[in-house]
Design a protein around this motif. Sequence first.
Motif, PDB file in Angstrom:
ATOM      1  N   TYR B 217       0.801  -1.084  -0.233  1.00  0.00           N
ATOM      2  CA  TYR B 217      -0.138  -0.317  -0.124  1.00  0.00           C
ATOM      3  C   TYR B 217       0.968   1.359  -0.025  1.00  0.00           C
ATOM      4  O   TYR B 217       1.153   2.041  -0.810  1.00  0.00           O
ATOM      5  CB  TYR B 217      -1.285  -0.250   1.169  1.00  0.00           C
ATOM      6  CG  TYR B 217      -1.450   1.303   1.820  1.00  0.00           C
ATOM      7  CD1 TYR B 217      -2.286   1.390   0.097  1.00  0.00           C
ATOM      8  CD2 TYR B 217      -2.100   2.237   2.672  1.00  0.00           C
ATOM      9  CE1 TYR B 217      -3.779   2.888   0.448  1.00  0.00           C
ATOM     10  CE2 TYR B 217      -2.786   2.453   3.068  1.00  0.00           C
ATOM     11  CZ  TYR B 217      -3.606   2.880   1.267  1.00  0.00           C
ATOM     12  OH  TYR B 217      -4.404   4.556   1.780  1.00  0.00           O
ATOM     13  N   ASP B 218       1.768   1.021   0.791  1.00  0.00           N
ATOM     14  CA  ASP B 218       2.549   2.629   1.070  1.00  0.00           C
ATOM     15  C   ASP B 218       3.748   3.007  -0.607  1.00  0.00           C
ATOM     16  O   ASP B 218       3.210   3.759  -1.021  1.00  0.00           O
ATOM     17  CB  ASP B 218       3.760   2.142   2.023  1.00  0.00           C
ATOM     18  CG  ASP B 218       3.020   2.496   3.795  1.00  0.00           C
ATOM     19  OD1 ASP B 218       2.257   2.779   3.201  1.00  0.00           O
ATOM     20  OD2 ASP B 218       3.788   2.090   4.309  1.00  0.00           O
ATOM     21  N   ALA B 219       4.104   1.569  -0.947  1.00  0.00           N
ATOM     22  CA  ALA B 219       5.023   1.984  -2.050  1.00  0.00           C
ATOM     23  C   ALA B 219       3.405   2.192  -3.430  1.00  0.00           C
ATOM     24  O   ALA B 219       4.040   3.480  -4.081  1.00  0.00           O
ATOM     25  CB  ALA B 219       5.466   0.797  -2.752  1.00  0.00           C
ATOM     26  N   MET B 220       2.407   1.300  -3.409  1.00  0.00           N
ATOM     27  CA  MET B 220       1.326   2.645  -4.376  1.00  0.00           C
ATOM     28  C   MET B 220       1.134   3.169  -3.962  1.00  0.00           C
ATOM     29  O   MET B 220       1.062   4.256  -5.023  1.00  0.00           O
ATOM     30  CB  MET B 220       0.357   1.520  -4.480  1.00  0.00           C
ATOM     31  CG  MET B 220       0.514  -0.120  -5.132  1.00  0.00           C
ATOM     32  SD  MET B 220      -1.159  -0.985  -4.121  1.00  0.00           S
ATOM     33  CE  MET B 220      -2.678  -0.632  -5.605  1.00  0.00           C
ATOM     34  N   ARG B 221       1.322   4.140  -3.212  1.00  0.00           N
ATOM     35  CA  ARG B 221       0.530   5.018  -2.895  1.00  0.00           C
ATOM     36  C   ARG B 221       1.880   6.076  -2.518  1.00  0.00           C
ATOM     37  O   ARG B 221       1.604   7.734  -3.489  1.00  0.00           O
ATOM     38  CB  ARG B 221       0.287   5.462  -1.066  1.00  0.00           C
ATOM     39  CG  ARG B 221      -0.694   6.431  -1.058  1.00  0.00           C
ATOM     40  CD  ARG B 221      -1.273   6.882   0.657  1.00  0.00           C
ATOM     41  NE  ARG B 221       0.092   5.858   1.334  1.00  0.00           N
ATOM     42  CZ  ARG B 221      -0.463   5.696   3.240  1.00  0.00           C
ATOM     43  NH1 ARG B 221      -1.239   5.494   3.389  1.00  0.00           N
ATOM     44  NH2 ARG B 221       0.957   5.200   3.630  1.00  0.00           N
ATOM     45  N   GLY B 222       3.308   5.735  -2.621  1.00  0.00           N
ATOM     46  CA  GLY B 222       4.416   6.637  -2.959  1.00  0.00           C
ATOM     47  C   GLY B 222       4.450   7.011  -4.566  1.00  0.00           C
ATOM     48  O   GLY B 222       4.112   7.899  -5.073  1.00  0.00           O
ATOM     49  N   VAL B 223       3.786   5.991  -5.885  1.00  0.00           N
ATOM     50  CA  VAL B 223       3.833   5.942  -6.830  1.00  0.00           C
ATOM     51  C   VAL B 223       2.764   7.145  -7.230  1.00  0.00           C
ATOM     52  O   VAL B 223       2.735   8.036  -7.900  1.00  0.00           O
ATOM     53  CB  VAL B 223       3.622   4.867  -7.688  1.00  0.00           C
ATOM     54  CG1 VAL B 223       3.472   4.671  -9.006  1.00  0.00           C
ATOM     55  CG2 VAL B 223       4.420   4.074  -7.262  1.00  0.00           C
ATOM     56  N   ASP B 224       1.888   6.910  -6.564  1.00  0.00           N
ATOM     57  CA  ASP B 224       0.541   7.783  -7.089  1.00  0.00           C
ATOM     58  C   ASP B 224       0.391   9.425  -5.987  1.00  0.00           C
ATOM     59  O   ASP B 224       0.565  10.272  -6.834  1.00  0.00           O
ATOM     60  CB  ASP B 224      -0.876   7.713  -5.817  1.00  0.00           C
ATOM     61  CG  ASP B 224      -1.904   8.714  -6.365  1.00  0.00           C
ATOM     62  OD1 ASP B 224      -2.363   8.581  -7.420  1.00  0.00           O
ATOM     63  OD2 ASP B 224      -2.661   9.056  -5.380  1.00  0.00           O
ATOM     64  N   ASP B 225       1.695   9.542  -5.345  1.00  0.00           N
ATOM     65  CA  ASP B 225       1.632  11.038  -4.856  1.00  0.00           C
ATOM     66  C   ASP B 225       3.261  11.320  -4.268  1.00  0.00           C
ATOM     67  O   ASP B 225       3.591  11.003  -3.657  1.00  0.00           O
ATOM     68  CB  ASP B 225       0.876  11.065  -3.263  1.00  0.00           C
ATOM     69  CG  ASP B 225       1.123  12.151  -2.411  1.00  0.00           C
ATOM     70  OD1 ASP B 225       0.890  12.458  -1.894  1.00  0.00           O
ATOM     71  OD2 ASP B 225       2.227  12.967  -3.326  1.00  0.00           O
ATOM     72  N   GLY B 226       3.899  11.503  -5.614  1.00  0.00           N
ATOM     73  CA  GLY B 226       5.140  12.019  -5.578  1.00  0.00           C
ATOM     74  C   GLY B 226       5.612  11.958  -4.473  1.00  0.00           C
ATOM     75  O   GLY B 226       7.324  12.125  -4.290  1.00  0.00           O
ATOM     76  N   HIS B 227       5.299  13.376  -3.809  1.00  0.00           N
ATOM     77  CA  HIS B 227       6.559  14.101  -2.414  1.00  0.00           C
ATOM     78  C   HIS B 227       5.938  13.455  -1.613  1.00  0.00           C
ATOM     79  O   HIS B 227       6.630  13.237  -0.581  1.00  0.00           O
ATOM     80  CB  HIS B 227       5.203  15.338  -2.768  1.00  0.00           C
ATOM     81  CG  HIS B 227       4.059  14.994  -1.999  1.00  0.00           C
ATOM     82  ND1 HIS B 227       4.378  15.682  -0.585  1.00  0.00           N
ATOM     83  CD2 HIS B 227       2.889  15.688  -2.588  1.00  0.00           C
ATOM     84  CE1 HIS B 227       3.302  15.413   0.071  1.00  0.00           C
ATOM     85  NE2 HIS B 227       2.377  14.977  -1.384  1.00  0.00           N
ATOM     86  N   ALA B 228       5.030  12.837  -1.060  1.00  0.00           N
ATOM     87  CA  ALA B 228       5.599  11.925   0.057  1.00  0.00           C
ATOM     88  C   ALA B 228       6.112  10.098  -0.367  1.00  0.00           C
ATOM     89  O   ALA B 228       6.206  10.547  -1.362  1.00  0.00           O
ATOM     90  CB  ALA B 228       4.094  11.475   0.197  1.00  0.00           C
ATOM     91  N   ARG B 229       6.612  10.125   1.027  1.00  0.00           N
ATOM     92  CA  ARG B 229       7.531   8.543   1.451  1.00  0.00           C
ATOM     93  C   ARG B 229       8.816   8.720   0.088  1.00  0.00           C
ATOM     94  O   ARG B 229       8.842   7.394  -0.539  1.00  0.00           O
ATOM     95  CB  ARG B 229       7.014   7.169   0.677  1.00  0.00           C
ATOM     96  CG  ARG B 229       5.421   7.425   1.190  1.00  0.00           C
ATOM     97  CD  ARG B 229       5.601   6.275   2.414  1.00  0.00           C
ATOM     98  NE  ARG B 229       3.817   7.411   3.000  1.00  0.00           N
ATOM     99  CZ  ARG B 229       4.428   6.438   4.184  1.00  0.00           C
ATOM    100  NH1 ARG B 229       5.159   5.780   4.846  1.00  0.00           N
ATOM    101  NH2 ARG B 229       3.364   6.412   4.489  1.00  0.00           N
ATOM    102  N   LEU B 230       9.060   9.257   0.195  1.00  0.00           N
ATOM    103  CA  LEU B 230      10.431  10.491  -0.475  1.00  0.00           C
ATOM    104  C   LEU B 230      11.822   9.774   0.415  1.00  0.00           C
ATOM    105  O   LEU B 230      12.948   9.778  -0.083  1.00  0.00           O
ATOM    106  CB  LEU B 230      11.159  11.499  -1.182  1.00  0.00           C
ATOM    107  CG  LEU B 230      10.158  11.564  -2.350  1.00  0.00           C
ATOM    108  CD1 LEU B 230      10.699  13.202  -2.613  1.00  0.00           C
ATOM    109  CD2 LEU B 230      10.010  10.226  -3.334  1.00  0.00           C
ATOM    110  N   PHE B 231      11.652   9.899   2.006  1.00  0.00           N
ATOM    111  CA  PHE B 231      12.443   9.459   2.845  1.00  0.00           C
ATOM    112  C   PHE B 231      13.022   8.490   2.996  1.00  0.00           C
ATOM    113  O   PHE B 231      12.596   7.666   2.935  1.00  0.00           O
ATOM    114  CB  PHE B 231      12.304  10.583   3.667  1.00  0.00           C
ATOM    115  CG  PHE B 231      10.679  10.118   4.442  1.00  0.00           C
ATOM    116  CD1 PHE B 231      10.057   9.207   5.187  1.00  0.00           C
ATOM    117  CD2 PHE B 231       9.843  10.560   3.719  1.00  0.00           C
ATOM    118  CE1 PHE B 231       9.351   8.248   6.098  1.00  0.00           C
ATOM    119  CE2 PHE B 231       8.227  10.564   4.179  1.00  0.00           C
ATOM    120  CZ  PHE B 231       7.977   9.445   5.092  1.00  0.00           C
TER     121      PHE B 231
END
Lengths: 231, 231
Positions: B217-231
């Motif tokens: 889920y986190d990875a899928m959300r990360g693809v969806d929302d580029g600015h999140a999960r970059l850390f």
Amino acid sequence: MRLVIARCSVDYAGRLSAHLPLATRLLMVKGDGSLLVHSDGGSYKPLNWMSPPCTLTTAEPDDDQAAAGVTQIWNVVHQKTADELIVSIHEVLHDSSHELGIDPGLVKDGVEAHLQKLLAEQIELLGEGHRLVRREYMTAIGPVDILAIDPSGSSVAVELKRRGDIDGVEQLTRYLELMNRDPRIAPVTGVFAAQEIKPQARTLAEDRGIRCLVLDYDAMRGVDDGHARLF
Amino acid sequence: MRLVIARCSVDYAGRLSAHLPLATRLLMVKGDGSLLVHSDGGSYKPLNWMSPPCTLTTAEPDDDQAAAGVTQIWNVVHQKTADELIVSIHEVLHDSSHELGIDPGLVKDGVEAHLQKLLAEQIELLGEGHRLVRREYMTAIGPVDILAIDPSGSSVAVELKRRGDIDGVEQLTRYLELMNRDPRIAPVTGVFAAQEIKPQARTLAEDRGIRCLVLDYDAMRGVDDGHARLF
DNA sequence: ACATCCATGTCGCTT
DNA sequence: AAGCGACGTGGATGT
């Protein structure tokens, strides 16, 4: 247990995110640190909560929050999942603490277990000439509620539910598939017995050759306990 | 909302019978007449409760009850099912009432709906060359979460769960049986996609030729929302 | 109103 | 501890 009535807003972040706008609510802090946020309606489920084990810490609001009218911040963090609940308190209207002690706990008088016992005793409800083999007949994928023998000598597997739903039919189907592969007991027919059987469950069951049996709990109890239900 | 801390015993009669021995507990009477009985531990679920619509009446104890130390009887009856809750109060330690007003209610940011949207957007997670046909593809027995086409042109039915359990496999199996009878879309293969798939569910699915896909889920959300999960 | 399916499910028991 | 099924499941949603 601490009971606080307060005007507050609440934010939850965990498996999902949720927000409660500013309103007056009950905050119940239990002895184990868990917190329930209740409104004056709805069901027994709180609007928001944190289950134990968790830790409650209180903090002063920062300048922005204070400017918005927040007087206290409660932060509840789950110790394992890191789920977090933030309560922004604007005004406390009531605050009391109470010593409750440990609760002796609920004593339940079950229904499905009782039904199973009654049907085992009144096995001819399955049809004349049926005999009980045993309750909780163990298979590789779990126990069949009741195993019986019909007058022709075939095995009968009974799945018992209070409410007969599609899930119960699926469960019985899996048992029957497995048992019919065992030459020692095959062929096995199925009976789906419940106090109430949903139409879709009945359709599915009958489509698969499973017989449906609606049980009258009161009547069965009446046979079991002669002095009751005579009126 | 009325909050009472009392030494009491409680009896419930309805779909089952249950009894709470004498102890100190919180009685929460909500504005709609519903009653919750909470101890100082456990989770958000009350020890006992009555959901609305129901009616609370109070009565004096009879002589036997008075002799046993009961000072008040509360009787809560459900207006439709006739379920009944009887609270025998021995001693009231606290009693306060509070006006809470109507709650604006919870704002949720969902999970399964979000997962479905993300998987539809990232349909190649099913495998290279897959194309989306549509979400919520309607069948006679309900909507399939996602219908896609694989590179060979075959239909792929996806059942999506947050937690992949045996029920979900059964559900997908029913869809596949039905859809494979429809010559317009047969053959249809199945994919069981979830954030987490239980071993038993995986075994059952693979036994039935259904492919299992664990979603991050986190990875899928990360693809969806580029600015999140970059850390 | 009924049927279906999700849930921050929770709860209790077995492995 | 993890898995699994039952629940007074409750609650939302679509028919």
